[in-house]
Design an enzyme around this catalytic site. Structure first.
Site, PDB file in Angstrom:
ATOM      1  N   ARG B 126      81.974 -18.010 -22.189  1.00  0.00           N
ATOM      2  CA  ARG B 126      80.404 -18.395 -22.408  1.00  0.00           C
ATOM      3  C   ARG B 126      79.954 -19.551 -21.187  1.00  0.00           C
ATOM      4  NH1 ARG B 126      82.407 -19.516 -27.917  1.00  0.00           N
ATOM      5  NH2 ARG B 126      81.858 -17.931 -29.251  1.00  0.00           N
ATOM      6  N   LYS B 148      68.735 -16.052 -11.792  1.00  0.00           N
ATOM      7  CA  LYS B 148      68.899 -14.827 -12.739  1.00  0.00           C
ATOM      8  C   LYS B 148      69.822 -13.902 -12.501  1.00  0.00           C
ATOM      9  CE  LYS B 148      63.764 -14.245 -13.320  1.00  0.00           C
ATOM     10  NZ  LYS B 148      62.421 -13.234 -12.951  1.00  0.00           N
ATOM     11  N   GLU B 190      60.390  -9.246   0.655  1.00  0.00           N
ATOM     12  CA  GLU B 190      60.657 -10.508   0.138  1.00  0.00           C
ATOM     13  C   GLU B 190      60.212 -11.573   0.865  1.00  0.00           C
ATOM     14  OE1 GLU B 190      60.903 -10.403  -3.174  1.00  0.00           O
ATOM     15  OE2 GLU B 190      61.974  -8.572  -3.832  1.00  0.00           O
ATOM     16  N   LYS B 231      61.302 -20.166  -2.860  1.00  0.00           N
ATOM     17  CA  LYS B 231      62.037 -19.730  -4.111  1.00  0.00           C
ATOM     18  C   LYS B 231      62.436 -21.008  -4.932  1.00  0.00           C
ATOM     19  CE  LYS B 231      64.254 -16.378  -6.992  1.00  0.00           C
ATOM     20  NZ  LYS B 231      64.757 -14.777  -6.961  1.00  0.00           N
ATOM     21  N   GLU B 241      61.367 -18.918 -16.290  1.00  0.00           N
ATOM     22  CA  GLU B 241      60.309 -18.299 -16.357  1.00  0.00           C
ATOM     23  C   GLU B 241      59.449 -18.155 -17.512  1.00  0.00           C
ATOM     24  OE1 GLU B 241      61.391 -14.042 -15.585  1.00  0.00           O
ATOM     25  OE2 GLU B 241      59.442 -13.834 -14.371  1.00  0.00           O
ATOM     26  N   ARG B 245      56.974 -19.455 -12.748  1.00  0.00           N
ATOM     27  CA  ARG B 245      57.789 -18.538 -11.819  1.00  0.00           C
ATOM     28  C   ARG B 245      57.637 -17.104 -11.860  1.00  0.00           C
ATOM     29  NH1 ARG B 245      64.442 -19.070 -12.250  1.00  0.00           N
ATOM     30  NH2 ARG B 245      65.099 -17.029 -11.398  1.00  0.00           N
ATOM     31  N   ASN B 249      57.164 -12.591  -9.014  1.00  0.00           N
ATOM     32  CA  ASN B 249      56.896 -11.186  -9.360  1.00  0.00           C
ATOM     33  C   ASN B 249      55.607 -10.495  -8.628  1.00  0.00           C
ATOM     34  OD1 ASN B 249      59.190 -10.886 -11.138  1.00  0.00           O
ATOM     35  ND2 ASN B 249      57.995 -11.901 -12.650  1.00  0.00           N
ATOM     36  N   HIS B 252      55.919  -6.984  -7.833  1.00  0.00           N
ATOM     37  CA  HIS B 252      57.167  -6.349  -8.501  1.00  0.00           C
ATOM     38  C   HIS B 252      56.521  -5.405  -9.727  1.00  0.00           C
ATOM     39  CE1 HIS B 252      59.267  -8.726  -6.108  1.00  0.00           C
ATOM     40  NE2 HIS B 252      60.471  -8.426  -6.552  1.00  0.00           N
ATOM     41  N   HIS B 256      58.424  -2.414  -9.665  1.00  0.00           N
ATOM     42  CA  HIS B 256      59.563  -1.910 -10.649  1.00  0.00           C
ATOM     43  C   HIS B 256      59.134  -0.482 -11.015  1.00  0.00           C
ATOM     44  CE1 HIS B 256      61.426  -6.242 -11.425  1.00  0.00           C
ATOM     45  NE2 HIS B 256      61.837  -5.530 -10.427  1.00  0.00           N
ATOM     46  N   HIS B 271      64.461  -1.176  -3.516  1.00  0.00           N
ATOM     47  CA  HIS B 271      63.726  -2.465  -4.191  1.00  0.00           C
ATOM     48  C   HIS B 271      62.841  -2.672  -3.116  1.00  0.00           C
ATOM     49  CE1 HIS B 271      62.734  -5.671  -6.693  1.00  0.00           C
ATOM     50  NE2 HIS B 271      63.010  -6.437  -5.945  1.00  0.00           N
TER      51      HIS B 271
END
Lengths: 376, 376
Positions: B126, B148, B190, B231, B241, B245, B249, B252, B256, B271
């Site tokens: 965990r 992330k 980016e 960032k 997010e 945040r 994106n 994106h 995506h 990407h």
């Protein structure tokens, strides 16, 4: 919210992750409305082949009547379901159901379903909300409280998972009326544990009232609620198990080792039975080390025995393995820090404490004496 | 800590999860000492078959020289490695290595390795600590910052994962000297994005200095550090997010969708290339909606084109699919809330904003015009 029966609310004040545990007979009748009140648009209900046929269609109907889109995911029952493969299956089903961040995963079942569905909820889209509807005594008093979720690895139980708090827990104590007696007893080991940790009065109350708990009297609701309060208090002090929360593992270092040695075969040993033996061993080990009055260890054993639970290594069907096997199984448990074994020991009933750095030699001597005892 | 070259420290002040990002040429030479300073007893280094042979043995040696027990896990390179199967493999290897809560997982590689190893670190026991040693421009400026982590599902990229902050990020900009030119360009998309989001001055600086970034001058270190600062500032405002945040994106949602349509086949589209087309589309869509001066959209396209990046749907090798396919791919993206599409749009360079509830009809009309344009 039309249930007229007595309802006990146990708040879990975890700041922005705060939630309520509701305890009461017949609570499942209002589950649809209570879950819908959380404000989601859709719910994925995760259950197993035992529980699903009993309760899933009523719950699905109630949620749909409240305008939620529902999806049902039914898994095989049993500990083997807490696997990577099931995690993938549940995550993919939840995504297939287009559960978004404001939506819900509902775990309808015992600890296996709660741990697995909660873990899936923790990781799908990096976290969606979830609701626990625990259907066994064990899950009502233990696994549905506190946010520990996870699956098993070939290296041991619950070694892969997440801390993810539910948004709501609905513990309907009437569901336990049809629980097999063995599962009821196994769950009861965790109830007694809360008294043994830090509440001698509650343990004494259990000694006097355990038959009412088993029979489904008001004692059952009180025992479930008090167990949830006790666990919630520890969780609030130490959400991520960096300190005090380890007290909840009283009986579990031995218990997990026994589960591992019996290959998680529930025909031989279920979790609560492992815990019962583990509790008795923790008190006898404490007495062995001169920390705890032998009379307290005897009282623990007597009460667990009265409730029909095992307390001795010799009671593990098929055998408990050798001392070396037991030690090896304990060493891979996650309550290892810096290579030394950490035990939860007790200075008496209700006086448990975290004991890091216990030498393997002392554990070995104690286990030798236990296995010797069981042979005579 | 003997590296004499210039070192830039970017703090990420996330309370008890605070950590530093270190940026500099040749930093990997002191990585062993810096990682050992975190105080672990053991480290599992996760890398891939491209990066491992270059840097793993030096890193392993340096950590062992500091007294850490190390284990190396080497995975196939490429996006397909971000799978449930790899997660199981890494988790089991980390458990096999007896990594405990105070120990470390070290991600040595690009975004795939960082996301996968970080997710494994988030869920083993965990949560164990992890360190990012990003080896591509993309991972240095994006995926290694912000916590992330995750894997891909058959329903889309990064749909299963966790927020798990690293304990340290070491971005050695000299490692980019040997990066294939295409990967360098993709990462640069980016970098430019941070200027486009909310820092028109940084975008103008990029227009003037991009060649120095590619050539490995001091501009590269500055661009990496400034990207990390940008960032980190967003992440600190909105770690999980739920709000701002989402600005990260920018580009994106389209990007995506294009990655999904090209089946994550890096031979067709990586990407950063998807992001470059997505950035250009986000600005042209903003202009199409009358929100952004057309001149700003043209300036975005001109700069990305100068840096060798694609900016048009017609530049997707093998085709970008139909408008319906693009819309369907966007609808399953996780930036969907309450069924409506959320876009990041812009009122100009450095003036992006979150635009929830964009009607599919407007997106369709825009994409029709784009595909029409590309056909003429």
């Amino acid at each position: 919210m039309t249930d007229r029966q007595r309802l006990i609310t146990v708040p879990v004040p975890l700041g922005e992750r705060a939630y309520d545990i509701l305890v009461g007979r017949g609570l499942i009748g209002s589950a649809g409305a209570r879950i819908a009140a959380l404000g989601a648009r859709a719910a994925a209900i995760v259950t197993d082949e035992h529980v699903g046929p009993l309760y899933a269609s009523a719950l699905t109907g109630a949620l749909e009547a409240q305008g939620l889109r529902t999806t049902l995911v039914v898994l095989p029952p049993g500990e083997a379901t807490k696997s990577y493969a099931s995690l993938e299956r549940v995550c993919d089903a939840v995504l297939e159901a287009r559960i978004e961040r404001g939506d819900l995963v509902v775990a309808l079942g015992g600890g296996v379903i709660g741990d697995l569905a909660g873990f899936a909820a923790a990781v799908v889209r990096r976290g969606v909300r979830f609701v626990q509807v625990p259907t066994t005594l064990l899950s009502q008093v233990d696994s549905s409280v506190g946010g520990k979720t996870g699956i098993n690895s070939r290296h041991g139980k619950n070694l892969v998972g997440a801390f993810h708090q539910p948004s709501l827990v609905l513990a309907d104590t009437a569901l336990l009326d049809t629980l097999p007696a063995r599962e009821m007893r196994a769950g009861y080991a965790e109830v007694a544990k809360y008294g043994l940790i830090d509440d001698a009065r509650f343990f004494a109350w259990c000694e006097a009232n355990w038959q009412g708990i088993f029979a489904g009297g008001p004692e059952r609701d009180e025992a479930v609620a008090q167990s949830c309060r006790a666990k919630a208090a520890v969780v609030v002090r130490d959400e991520h198990e960096t300190g005090d929360r380890a007290l909840l593992n009283l009986g579990h270092t031995f218990g997990h080792a026994l589960e591992k040695i019996t290959a998680y075969d529930s025909a031989r040993l279920v979790h609560g039975e492992g815990v019962a033996i583990g509790l008795a061993l923790a008190f006898r080990f404490s007495a062995f080390l001169g920390l705890c009055p032998p009379g307290d260890a005897e009282r623990v054993e007597a009460h667990l025995t009265a409730a029909g639970l095992p307390t001795r290594l010799s009671q593990v069907p098929g055998g408990c393995g050798t001392v070396d096997e037991l030690l090896a199984a304990m060493a891979q448990d996650k309550k290892v820090k810096g290579g030394a074994l950490t035990f939860i020991l007790a200075r008496g009933i209700g006086r448990s404490f975290i004991a890091p750095g216990i030498e393997a030699g002392k554990v070995r001597a104690f286990l030798d004496s236990e296995i010797g005892t069981s042979r005579t």
